[in-house]
Design a protein around this motif. Structure first.
Motif, short mmCIF file in Angstrom:
data_model
loop_
_atom_site.label_atom_id
_atom_site.label_comp_id
_atom_site.label_asym_id
_atom_site.label_seq_id
_atom_site.Cartn_x
_atom_site.Cartn_y
_atom_site.Cartn_z
N UNK A 63 -1.92 0.52 -7.06
CA UNK A 63 -1.29 -1.04 -7.02
C UNK A 63 0.06 -0.91 -6.12
N UNK A 64 0.77 -1.56 -5.97
CA UNK A 64 1.66 -1.86 -4.85
C UNK A 64 2.77 -2.71 -4.92
N UNK A 65 3.66 -2.83 -4.63
CA UNK A 65 5.04 -3.10 -5.17
C UNK A 65 4.86 -4.60 -5.24
N UNK A 66 4.62 -5.13 -3.33
CA UNK A 66 4.74 -6.54 -2.62
C UNK A 66 3.63 -5.98 -1.84
N UNK A 67 1.97 -7.18 -3.38
CA UNK A 67 0.96 -7.38 -2.95
C UNK A 67 0.83 -7.82 -0.71
N UNK A 68 1.89 -8.55 -0.87
CA UNK A 68 2.19 -9.51 0.47
C UNK A 68 2.16 -8.70 1.77
N UNK A 69 2.73 -7.75 1.02
CA UNK A 69 3.26 -6.39 2.64
C UNK A 69 1.65 -5.39 3.11
N UNK A 70 1.52 -4.97 1.22
CA UNK A 70 -0.68 -4.72 2.06
C UNK A 70 -1.21 -4.43 1.01
N UNK A 71 -2.04 -4.44 0.78
CA UNK A 71 -3.41 -4.05 -0.13
C UNK A 71 -3.78 -2.91 -0.74
N UNK A 72 -3.99 -2.36 -1.81
CA UNK A 72 -4.86 -1.52 -2.09
C UNK A 72 -5.85 -1.10 -3.49
N UNK A 73 -6.76 -0.59 -2.75
CA UNK A 73 -7.70 -0.66 -3.52
C UNK A 73 -7.76 0.11 -4.97
N UNK A 74 -7.85 -0.71 -5.80
CA UNK A 74 -7.46 0.16 -7.38
C UNK A 74 -7.65 1.11 -7.55
N UNK A 75 -9.46 1.43 -7.33
CA UNK A 75 -10.29 2.66 -7.98
C UNK A 75 -10.00 3.23 -7.10
N UNK A 76 -9.88 3.58 -5.68
CA UNK A 76 -10.04 3.69 -4.32
C UNK A 76 -8.88 4.50 -3.53
N UNK A 77 -8.03 3.76 -3.92
CA UNK A 77 -6.76 4.07 -2.83
C UNK A 77 -6.72 3.37 -1.33
N UNK A 78 -7.73 2.46 -0.91
CA UNK A 78 -7.56 2.33 0.43
C UNK A 78 -6.32 1.73 0.32
N UNK A 79 -5.02 1.88 1.41
CA UNK A 79 -4.31 0.60 1.78
C UNK A 79 -4.64 0.08 2.97
N UNK A 80 -4.78 -1.15 3.33
CA UNK A 80 -4.61 -1.60 4.09
C UNK A 80 -2.83 -3.08 4.26
N UNK A 81 -1.84 -2.21 5.47
CA UNK A 81 -0.37 -2.74 5.13
C UNK A 81 -0.67 -4.04 6.43
N UNK A 82 -0.32 -5.71 5.70
CA UNK A 82 0.03 -6.92 6.25
C UNK A 82 0.90 -7.11 7.35
N UNK A 83 2.28 -6.69 6.66
CA UNK A 83 3.00 -7.14 7.67
C UNK A 83 4.16 -6.34 7.52
N UNK A 84 4.94 -5.88 8.21
CA UNK A 84 6.62 -5.00 8.64
C UNK A 84 7.80 -5.12 7.27
N UNK A 85 7.32 -3.90 6.38
CA UNK A 85 8.33 -3.98 5.56
C UNK A 85 8.21 -2.54 4.20
N UNK A 86 9.04 -2.88 3.66
CA UNK A 86 9.79 -1.69 2.62
C UNK A 86 8.66 -2.18 0.93
#
Length: 815
Positions: A71-94
């Protein structure tokens, strides 16, 4: 065989049991799950990610039956596969990536975290080379870059710059895209408000080289910054008398004869000298103008000091001094004497003379003796207290420097001013009103006839070079003299005080040989003890300016005869208070003189004389004396006697004959001793030897023209007298309470500094216009409204730091 088989079977059974037991013990002390929990971790941790660049998270040392949930702390900045672990960054931030480890019974065993910074994708523009056109503009805090190819706004409008001091990590400043030029090759960035404030501490500590970074740049760039308000900097404008800028004037800063720094004014008359300190003069020169030197310019080690210089045209020769003399309530004082002298052999002081009464008294409370031959001009104001002095028949006009000298000292500048009509005007030669000379001006209104309305004299040290114009309007306020108090008066008399009806106080001044004021005081005002006459404080109803005087006191009887009197006593008056040493009254002596006249003298006529006593280098009038009637002595001469009284032993006297039908041929000077003066007239009458012999002649051939300024009679063509040179004092004594030094320091520190300039610039720092004002805040609101709200308005004045409306310089804001 059976026996061997049984043994092998037993051994194998024992080994199996031991193995099972060992495994059980190992399972107890080293369980498989405990091992996995301590060693499980991210296969790779990420610090910085770029938008749209996917990453796959993996876990090392994970148990066979364990599983992971991401999981990620801020889904608006990035998404991640719950099982796969594949993360896709969306916006700049931390954000933080969380990985939770579960066993097959779905029990949470461990949580892994990874803090990640997501940045914009670095999009280097192909075939684009960026260069810095200029450093950071300190006027509007913009950065100008050029590009080797034409840019589209959509390619660059989202761009941001990161600016970092070279060699340091902080402060990190940011600048955002502002505009793109029409040809697409120049980009303007503006620093944010926080960054602007950080760059403006006012002490140049942020000056230096900075590194510039951007996603669009293939490499880092370098640029410079120099604060506007730099330390040890002298800046300002050079203007002419009309307030217009003087371009290309040479500005030189010196310490003695050593040149510290120099520059030329720009097209707007602006100059700036940096890295200067310990200077004692600033000189400005330009062909066609008179050189102007500013002494002891104030240079701030914490910022920029502003000095604006006025240059007067070398063709300007007309100068004027316009006087208005009033009291403290601005009521005009007519018939006020004005004396102008040239100040020679005195280096002009750059520190103004102290202008408080206490300081003046400490510096010089004595009389100021000015030789008459040094007086360049003497005159008086008209009924309105006005006097205009000029070296030109035409009336002076603006610009004008206005000076108010009195309870407060103010200097202002008038762009349009003309003298009042119908005021008293006198034309003086240029040799007297020279704008390159230093002058001493005395303003004196002292009335012998009305001492109740006498004013303290003011002394002014004046020079046109300290002003910004050749037309000076001087409004001088005079202070009314107070009543004079004689403190702790103690008089010792050789005559019983009970016989005294009153005391007569006579005041003399070196200006006047005769007593200018006398005042009787009845004995009821005194305390009498034995031979002493005492008074704690005697208030005389006269107004005496601060000066040196000579006092004579006479004790009078009921019949107004002189019982006893004092010799002359020096009396210093400061702040209308006189402190006197004990005074002694004694009977004065008599002397007899023989006076001979030729037979042409009328036997019924008398010769007349005036007696003066010399004291402290001055002659003071004692009285008028007449001879007895002349009687016949022989065929050639007639004889008479002259009796003098009020004589003190061991004193110098001068007997001056007055012209009339009979007059002495010359004066008589003598020194009194106990041998030639007597305690009573009858003793003098019977003395065997007279004090002196005087010869007279008939003088009816001359025409009496009356009294001159010395109080003596003269004929129309010749003076019958020939008195000592020191009898005629070739000096004039001016008493003054306040001295005003019209110096450049006074002009620069005045509350209404006449040399202030409001300068207005475009947002990019381009100069628009400047206005000469009478005060730092004069019409500032009106000037703001005439230009864009984004215009930069600076007020250049003589104060420590220039005043500006620029938001970055919070400490110097005019709001």
């Amino acid at each position: 065989m059976k026996f061997i088989s049984k043994n092998i079977t037993k051994q194998l059974s024992s080994l199996f049991i031991i193995t099972i037991f060992s495994i059980a013990l190992f399972s107890i002390f080293f369980p498989k799950k405990a091992y996995a929990k301590s060693s499980v971790c991210f296969a790779r941790k990420y610090n910085i990610l770029t938008i749209e660049k996917n990453v796959l998270y993996k876990i090392k040392n994970l148990g066979k039956t364990d599983y992971v949930r991401y999981s990620v702390s801020n889904p608006s900045l990035a998404s991640i596969g719950k099982k796969s672990g594949l993360m896709t960054p969306k916006k700049a931030g931390k954000l933080t990536v969380n990985a939770v480890i579960y066993n097959k019974k779905h029990k949470r065993l461990k949580t892994l975290t990874n803090n990640v910074t997501i940045q914009q994708k670095k999009q280097i523009l192909p075939n684009a080379v960026f260069k810095v056109n200029k450093g950071i503009n300190p006027w509007n805090f913009t950065i100008s870059l050029s590009c080797s190819r034409i840019l589209l706004k959509k390619e660059i409008q989202a761009d941001k710059l990161t600016i970092t001091p070279k060699g340091r990590k902080s402060p990190k400043l940011t600048a955002s895209f502002t505009s793109l030029s029409a040809d697409g090759k120049e980009i303007i960035y503006t620093l944010n408000t926080s960054g602007q404030t950080k760059l403006c501490p006012g002490n140049s500590s942020m000056d230096g080289t900075y590194t510039l970074e951007s996603l669009r740049f293939s490499k880092k760039l370098s640029l410079n910054y120099k604060e506007r308000l730099t330390e040890n900097t002298l800046s300002g404008f050079v203007l002419n008398s009309d307030g217009n800028s003087v371009k290309h004037a040479l500005v030189t800063l010196k310490k003695g004869t050593v040149t510290l720094n120099k520059c030329h004014t720009d097209e707007n008359g602006h100059y700036k000298l940096q890295n200067v300190q310990n200077a004692d003069c600033l000189t400005v020169e330009k062909t066609g103008f008179k050189k102007n030197t500013l002494y002891n310019p104030a240079i701030s080690s914490k910022g920029t000091t502003c000095e604006n210089i006025i240059l007067r045209s070398s063709k300007e020769t007309d100068v004027a001094m316009d006087f208005l003399i009033t009291d403290k309530k601005n009521n005009p004082i007519p018939n006020t004497s004005i004396y102008i002298l040239e100040q020679k052999d005195t280096a002009p002081s750059q520190t103004p003379f102290p202008d408080t009464t206490e300081q003046i008294s400490a510096v010089n409370c004595m009389a100021d003796y000015i030789p008459k031959e040094k007086i360049l001009y003497s005159g008086a104001t008209d009924s309105g207290g006005r006097l205009l002095l000029s070296n030109s028949p035409s009336s002076p006009s603006a610009p004008c420097s206005n000076l108010t000298l009195g309870e407060e000292t103010l200097v202002s500048y008038s762009a349009q001013q003309k003298p009042a009509p119908n005021i008293k005007k006198e034309i003086l030669p240029s040799s007297i009103l020279d704008d390159n000379k230093n002058y001493v001006i005395y303003i004196k209104n002292y009335s012998k006839d009305n001492l109740q309305h006498s004013y303290h004299t003011k002394k002014i040290l004046f020079s046109f070079t300290s002003l910004i114009t050749d037309y000076a309007f001087l409004h001088v306020r005079l202070n009314l003299c107070q009543q004079t108090s004689l403190k702790d008066l103690s008089i010792i008399s050789d005559t019983p005080p009970s016989l005294c009806r009153s005391l007569l106080f006579q005041f003399f001044h070196p200006d006047d040989k005769k007593a200018f004021y006398q005042y009787p005081v009845e004995k009821e005002h005194f305390k009498m003890t034995g031979n002493k006459i005492l008074s704690s404080s005697l208030l005389l109803p006269i107004s005496l300016p601060e000066d040196t005087y000579y006092l004579k006191i006479q004790a009078l009887s009921e019949e107004s005869n002189i019982l006893s009197q004092s010799d002359f006593v020096i009396c210093y008056i400061s702040n209308s208070i006189a402190f006197l040493e004990p005074i002694t009254l004694q009977k004065a002596g008599y002397a007899r003189l023989l006076v001979y006249g030729n037979r042409e003298c009328s036997l019924s006529s008398k010769a007349s004389f005036e007696l003066y006593q010399k004291y402290d280098g001055y002659y003071f009038y004692i009285g008028n004396y007449f001879t007895d009637i002349f009687t016949k002595k022989d065929k050639e001469f007639s004889v008479s006697s002259l009796y003098l009284n009020n004589l003190f032993p061991d004193s110098d006297y001068l007997l001056v004959p007055l012209s009339g039908n009979i007059a002495a041929k010359e004066y008589l000077s003598f020194h009194s001793t106990n041998q030639n003066i007597f305690p009573a007239k009858e003793y003098a009458e019977h003395s065997l030897t007279p004090l002196a012999t005087i010869y007279c002649i008939k003088t009816d051939l001359g025409i009496n023209t009356g009294n001159n300024s010395d109080g003596l009679h003269h004929t129309d063509d010749t003076c019958l007298l020939s008195v000592p040179n020191d009898f005629y004092k070739d000096t004039i004594t001016i008493s003054y309470k306040d001295t005003y030094k019209i110096s450049q320091h006074l002009v620069r520190t005045s509350h209404a500094y006449p040399n202030s300039v409001i300068a207005i610039y475009k947002p990019n720092g381009t100069f628009l216009t400047s206005t000469l004002t009478t005060s730092p805040t004069d019409n500032i609101a009106a000037n703001k409204n005439n230009f864009s709200k984004q215009s930069i308005i600076d007020i250049y004045t003589n104060k420590r730091i220039l005043i500006t409306n620029q938001n970055s310089y919070k400490n110097y804001s005019i709001s």
